[in-house]
Design a protein around this motif. Structure first.
Motif, PDB file in Angstrom:
ATOM      1  N   ILE A  14     -34.736 -31.266 -64.436  1.00  0.00           N
ATOM      2  CA  ILE A  14     -34.017 -33.063 -64.443  1.00  0.00           C
ATOM      3  C   ILE A  14     -32.707 -32.731 -63.671  1.00  0.00           C
ATOM      4  O   ILE A  14     -32.411 -32.190 -63.698  1.00  0.00           O
ATOM      5  CB  ILE A  14     -33.836 -33.093 -66.056  1.00  0.00           C
ATOM      6  CG1 ILE A  14     -36.158 -33.533 -67.026  1.00  0.00           C
ATOM      7  CG2 ILE A  14     -32.839 -33.906 -66.897  1.00  0.00           C
ATOM      8  CD1 ILE A  14     -35.568 -33.005 -67.607  1.00  0.00           C
ATOM      9  N   SER A  71     -27.742 -42.250 -63.666  1.00  0.00           N
ATOM     10  CA  SER A  71     -28.876 -41.855 -64.141  1.00  0.00           C
ATOM     11  C   SER A  71     -29.440 -39.968 -64.666  1.00  0.00           C
ATOM     12  O   SER A  71     -28.533 -39.225 -64.278  1.00  0.00           O
ATOM     13  CB  SER A  71     -29.190 -41.700 -62.923  1.00  0.00           C
ATOM     14  OG  SER A  71     -28.649 -40.561 -61.506  1.00  0.00           O
ATOM     15  N   ILE A 110     -35.075 -48.367 -65.547  1.00  0.00           N
ATOM     16  CA  ILE A 110     -36.216 -47.343 -65.511  1.00  0.00           C
ATOM     17  C   ILE A 110     -36.388 -47.704 -64.343  1.00  0.00           C
ATOM     18  O   ILE A 110     -37.341 -48.849 -64.374  1.00  0.00           O
ATOM     19  CB  ILE A 110     -36.844 -46.846 -66.489  1.00  0.00           C
ATOM     20  CG1 ILE A 110     -35.803 -46.318 -67.857  1.00  0.00           C
ATOM     21  CG2 ILE A 110     -37.599 -46.720 -66.674  1.00  0.00           C
ATOM     22  CD1 ILE A 110     -36.844 -45.932 -68.872  1.00  0.00           C
ATOM     23  N   GLU A 111     -36.587 -47.372 -63.379  1.00  0.00           N
ATOM     24  CA  GLU A 111     -37.563 -47.081 -62.431  1.00  0.00           C
ATOM     25  C   GLU A 111     -38.554 -45.868 -62.505  1.00  0.00           C
ATOM     26  O   GLU A 111     -38.138 -44.903 -62.267  1.00  0.00           O
ATOM     27  CB  GLU A 111     -36.626 -47.000 -61.182  1.00  0.00           C
ATOM     28  CG  GLU A 111     -35.825 -48.417 -60.325  1.00  0.00           C
ATOM     29  CD  GLU A 111     -34.979 -48.465 -59.426  1.00  0.00           C
ATOM     30  OE1 GLU A 111     -34.977 -47.352 -58.708  1.00  0.00           O
ATOM     31  OE2 GLU A 111     -34.091 -48.717 -59.506  1.00  0.00           O
ATOM     32  N   SER A 112     -39.824 -45.842 -62.290  1.00  0.00           N
ATOM     33  CA  SER A 112     -41.082 -44.920 -62.819  1.00  0.00           C
ATOM     34  C   SER A 112     -42.017 -45.472 -62.312  1.00  0.00           C
ATOM     35  O   SER A 112     -42.939 -46.882 -61.775  1.00  0.00           O
ATOM     36  CB  SER A 112     -40.737 -45.036 -63.868  1.00  0.00           C
ATOM     37  OG  SER A 112     -41.544 -44.309 -64.343  1.00  0.00           O
ATOM     38  N   PHE A 168     -31.022 -45.534 -65.385  1.00  0.00           N
ATOM     39  CA  PHE A 168     -29.865 -45.334 -65.185  1.00  0.00           C
ATOM     40  C   PHE A 168     -29.026 -46.332 -65.526  1.00  0.00           C
ATOM     41  O   PHE A 168     -29.895 -47.111 -66.590  1.00  0.00           O
ATOM     42  CB  PHE A 168     -29.939 -46.503 -63.743  1.00  0.00           C
ATOM     43  CG  PHE A 168     -30.601 -45.286 -62.442  1.00  0.00           C
ATOM     44  CD1 PHE A 168     -29.753 -45.170 -61.650  1.00  0.00           C
ATOM     45  CD2 PHE A 168     -32.018 -46.477 -62.477  1.00  0.00           C
ATOM     46  CE1 PHE A 168     -30.368 -44.817 -60.835  1.00  0.00           C
ATOM     47  CE2 PHE A 168     -32.761 -45.377 -61.347  1.00  0.00           C
ATOM     48  CZ  PHE A 168     -32.337 -44.945 -60.297  1.00  0.00           C
ATOM     49  N   ALA A 193     -36.151 -36.794 -71.309  1.00  0.00           N
ATOM     50  CA  ALA A 193     -36.926 -36.638 -70.106  1.00  0.00           C
ATOM     51  C   ALA A 193     -37.273 -34.918 -70.492  1.00  0.00           C
ATOM     52  O   ALA A 193     -38.578 -35.171 -69.925  1.00  0.00           O
ATOM     53  CB  ALA A 193     -35.554 -36.539 -69.019  1.00  0.00           C
ATOM     54  N   THR A 200     -33.178 -38.357 -63.639  1.00  0.00           N
ATOM     55  CA  THR A 200     -34.592 -37.921 -63.013  1.00  0.00           C
ATOM     56  C   THR A 200     -35.014 -36.939 -63.908  1.00  0.00           C
ATOM     57  O   THR A 200     -34.455 -36.359 -63.729  1.00  0.00           O
ATOM     58  CB  THR A 200     -34.178 -38.490 -61.563  1.00  0.00           C
ATOM     59  OG1 THR A 200     -33.224 -39.372 -61.491  1.00  0.00           O
ATOM     60  CG2 THR A 200     -35.130 -38.610 -60.464  1.00  0.00           C
ATOM     61  N   ASP A 201     -36.681 -37.086 -63.564  1.00  0.00           N
ATOM     62  CA  ASP A 201     -36.988 -36.244 -64.522  1.00  0.00           C
ATOM     63  C   ASP A 201     -39.077 -36.614 -63.585  1.00  0.00           C
ATOM     64  O   ASP A 201     -38.893 -37.686 -62.412  1.00  0.00           O
ATOM     65  CB  ASP A 201     -37.727 -35.968 -65.870  1.00  0.00           C
ATOM     66  CG  ASP A 201     -38.561 -37.521 -66.431  1.00  0.00           C
ATOM     67  OD1 ASP A 201     -39.744 -37.620 -65.642  1.00  0.00           O
ATOM     68  OD2 ASP A 201     -37.891 -38.059 -66.861  1.00  0.00           O
ATOM     69  N   THR A 202     -39.808 -35.270 -63.606  1.00  0.00           N
ATOM     70  CA  THR A 202     -40.428 -34.784 -62.939  1.00  0.00           C
ATOM     71  C   THR A 202     -41.651 -35.020 -63.912  1.00  0.00           C
ATOM     72  O   THR A 202     -42.367 -34.191 -63.755  1.00  0.00           O
ATOM     73  CB  THR A 202     -40.423 -34.011 -62.325  1.00  0.00           C
ATOM     74  OG1 THR A 202     -40.117 -32.871 -63.078  1.00  0.00           O
ATOM     75  CG2 THR A 202     -39.483 -33.495 -61.180  1.00  0.00           C
ATOM     76  N   THR A 237     -39.815 -40.293 -63.279  1.00  0.00           N
ATOM     77  CA  THR A 237     -38.634 -41.871 -64.514  1.00  0.00           C
ATOM     78  C   THR A 237     -37.566 -41.075 -64.615  1.00  0.00           C
ATOM     79  O   THR A 237     -36.729 -40.376 -63.624  1.00  0.00           O
ATOM     80  CB  THR A 237     -39.637 -41.393 -65.461  1.00  0.00           C
ATOM     81  OG1 THR A 237     -40.483 -41.463 -66.020  1.00  0.00           O
ATOM     82  CG2 THR A 237     -38.324 -42.620 -66.023  1.00  0.00           C
ATOM     83  N   SER A 238     -36.956 -42.128 -63.458  1.00  0.00           N
ATOM     84  CA  SER A 238     -35.152 -42.270 -63.679  1.00  0.00           C
ATOM     85  C   SER A 238     -34.705 -43.853 -64.083  1.00  0.00           C
ATOM     86  O   SER A 238     -35.110 -45.223 -64.216  1.00  0.00           O
ATOM     87  CB  SER A 238     -34.964 -42.825 -61.711  1.00  0.00           C
ATOM     88  OG  SER A 238     -35.197 -41.838 -61.220  1.00  0.00           O
TER      89      SER A 238
END
Ligand code: ADP
Length: 488
Positions: free
Chosen positions: A392, A407, A461-463, A472, A382, A409-411, A469-470
């Motif tokens: 983050i 989790s 990963i969900e992105s 888990f 991240a 999560t980043d930007t 991106t997140s």
């Protein structure tokens, strides 16, 4: 001598035939696939019935009409009745041919019942023809009518033998009116035919049933062939997939080696270069920059050790040799240690990192070293990929299905959807402009997944590209909730 030798060879092959035939699977009595195929074979013969039966009877009537001096004087209405009986049966057959072509496995019994009824109608139609065209005491007429009936019986045995009930119905529905006609007639020809009829019927019965056996053998061979083709197609698909996987693995390995040489060379060059300067005292005795260079050597050495540890850990997990010791970990304490490590790296890029533990959650059941490694790997990614000034968020909460969900999560720039599935394979990088700029070996996520699985959990990963991106990680072991602790 050639003739007896060839003959012997032919006998030997014939003797081997039963073995060859026994290799073909024998159909089971209630096998829906066989029932369906037999019905299809029978339904395919219906158009012949539709056109041939009325046409054949009409031609027969014409012959009787023109030869009425020999075949006896038949009234026109009896001929019309004979052709009419066949027309009714033909219309029923035409309807059945339209209705039944899509026989499904579950509709087999219903279709079979329908075809039995239809066959009874056709058989009695022929009975009607026999009775309508029969002239009492006229041997020529009687022979003609019996020949027509025998031809009908023979055609029926050929076309309906695939389905036993339909065949037997056809045989009975035609034989009964014929027998009654012969038995109630007075002429010598009728009596001769009545005497022959049982033998003829037995022959028809035997021929029909053995033809059905041949149909089953043919179907068994066809299905064996189809099954083999299907298995071959599956094997072919698997082989193609395996080859693609092998090619991908090869490409990945090549990319990994190129990447690794960069990852190893950079710190090694630093170590060798700075240590040479210190060793040769190139900047003079006791130059104040030497401790700074020693620090760089230490950093590069630590980086190399981390890299080698990662490689060894992945290898250990893949070999099934990694062991973990899951215990209750106090989440906030564990996160504080991680926060301290990441703060410096996040500060360099002016990133903010928030850590949230849901209020009801106090502990997580996990291996301490593995938990730290998982979070450090996810947070390193991240931090690595999030641009200057980004945010983050690390969150730990109780999962709906029990256990704990962590989790990160980043930007950052996100990951293309089609690349998500391959991320957890060792040595895999998305191969985009960010990877080249950020370095890395493609081992971090493989390690995360391996460690999560050792806990009985999983990582995903969900992105989407451009939307952050997140990552888990699910730890399935039941966490201790705050309320439970207090009550206890
Ligand atoms: P690496 O050491 O190369 O980062 P990883 O296994 O940790 O190896 O990650 C594999 C690849 O997944 C990275 O090279 C990168 O392309 C992608 N990736 C992982 N995390 C992120 C993230 N937070 N944002 C964007 N891409 C990511």
């Amino acid at each position: 001598m050639a003739f007896p030798v060839r003959t012997m060879g032919a006998f030997a092959r014939m003797a081997a035939m039963p073995d060859l035939l026994s290799a073909i699977p024998v159909p089971k009595k209630e096998d829906a696939r066989y029932c369906q195929a037999r019905l299809r074979l029978l339904i395919e013969t219906l158009p012949v019935t539709v056109w041939f039966n009325p046409a054949g009877v009409a031609i027969g009537c014409a012959a009787l009409w023109f030869g009425r001096s020999d075949f006896g004087d038949l009234s026109l209405w009896r001929m019309v009745a004979a052709v009419g009986a066949q027309c009714v049966a033909s219309i029923a057959a035409a309807i059945a041919f339209r209705v039944y072509p899509t026989v499904s496995c579950d509709g087999v019994a219903r279709v079979r019942r329908g075809l039995v009824t239809l066959q009874a109608l056709i058989g009695f139609g022929w009975g009607g023809v026999i009775w309508a065209l029969w002239v009492e005491g006229n041997a020529a007429n009687n022979c003609f009518v019996v020949i027509v009936a025998v031809m009908a019986l023979w055609a029926m045995a050929l076309t309906r033998c695939a389905v036993r009930t339909v065949f037997l119905t056809g045989l009975a529905s035609l034989a009964v009116p014929l027998c009654v006609r012969l038995a109630t007639s007075s002429g010598a020809a009728a009596h001769v035919f009545l005497a022959i009829l049982p033998i003829w019927m037995a022959y028809m019965l035997f021929s029909g049933l053995s033809a059905r056996k041949r149909v089953d053998d043919m179907l068994a061979a066809r299905f064996a062939n189809e099954d083999l083709s299907k298995e071959l197609a599956v094997a072919h698909d698997e082989a193609v997939q395996k080859r693609e996987e092998a090619e991908l693995a090869n490409q990945t390995k090549t990319a990994f080696l190129a990447n690794m040489s960069h990852e190893l060379r950079t710190p090694l060059n630093a170590i060798i270069g700075f240590s040479e300067i210190i060793m040769s005292q190139a900047l003079g005795v006791n130059n104040p920059r030497y401790p700074e260079y020693a620090g760089d050597i230490h950093t590069s050495g630590t980086h190399l050790l981390t890299l080698i540890n990662e490689i060894l850990d992945v290898a250990k997990i893949e070999a099934g040799r990694m062991e973990i010791d899951p215990r209750p970990l106090h989440l906030e304490t564990a996160l504080e240690g991680i926060e301290r490590i990441m703060a410096i790296r996040a500060g360099e890029k002016a990133l903010t990192i928030s850590y949230t533990v849901s209020p009801d959650l106090c502990e997580i059941i996990a291996d301490e070293r593995a938990f730290r490694q998982i979070l450090l790997n996810l947070l390193s990614n991240a931090v690595k990929f999030t641009p200057q000034g980004g945010h983050i968020a690390v969150a730990c909460k109780a999962a709906d299905e029990g256990g704990t969900l962590v989790s990160v999560t980043d930007t950052g720039p996100g990951i293309p959807a089609e690349k998500l599935a391959m991320l957890f394979k060792p040595f895999t990088q998305v191969d985009n402009r960010f990877d080249h700029a950020q370095g890395g070996t493609g081992l971090g996520l493989a390690l995360v997944q391996g460690l999560a699985r050792l806990h009985g959990g999983r990582a995903w990963i969900e992105s989407s590209e451009g939307h952050g991106t997140s990552a888990f990680v699910y730890f399935p072991l039941a966490p201790v909730k705050r309320e439970l602790r207090r009550v206890g």
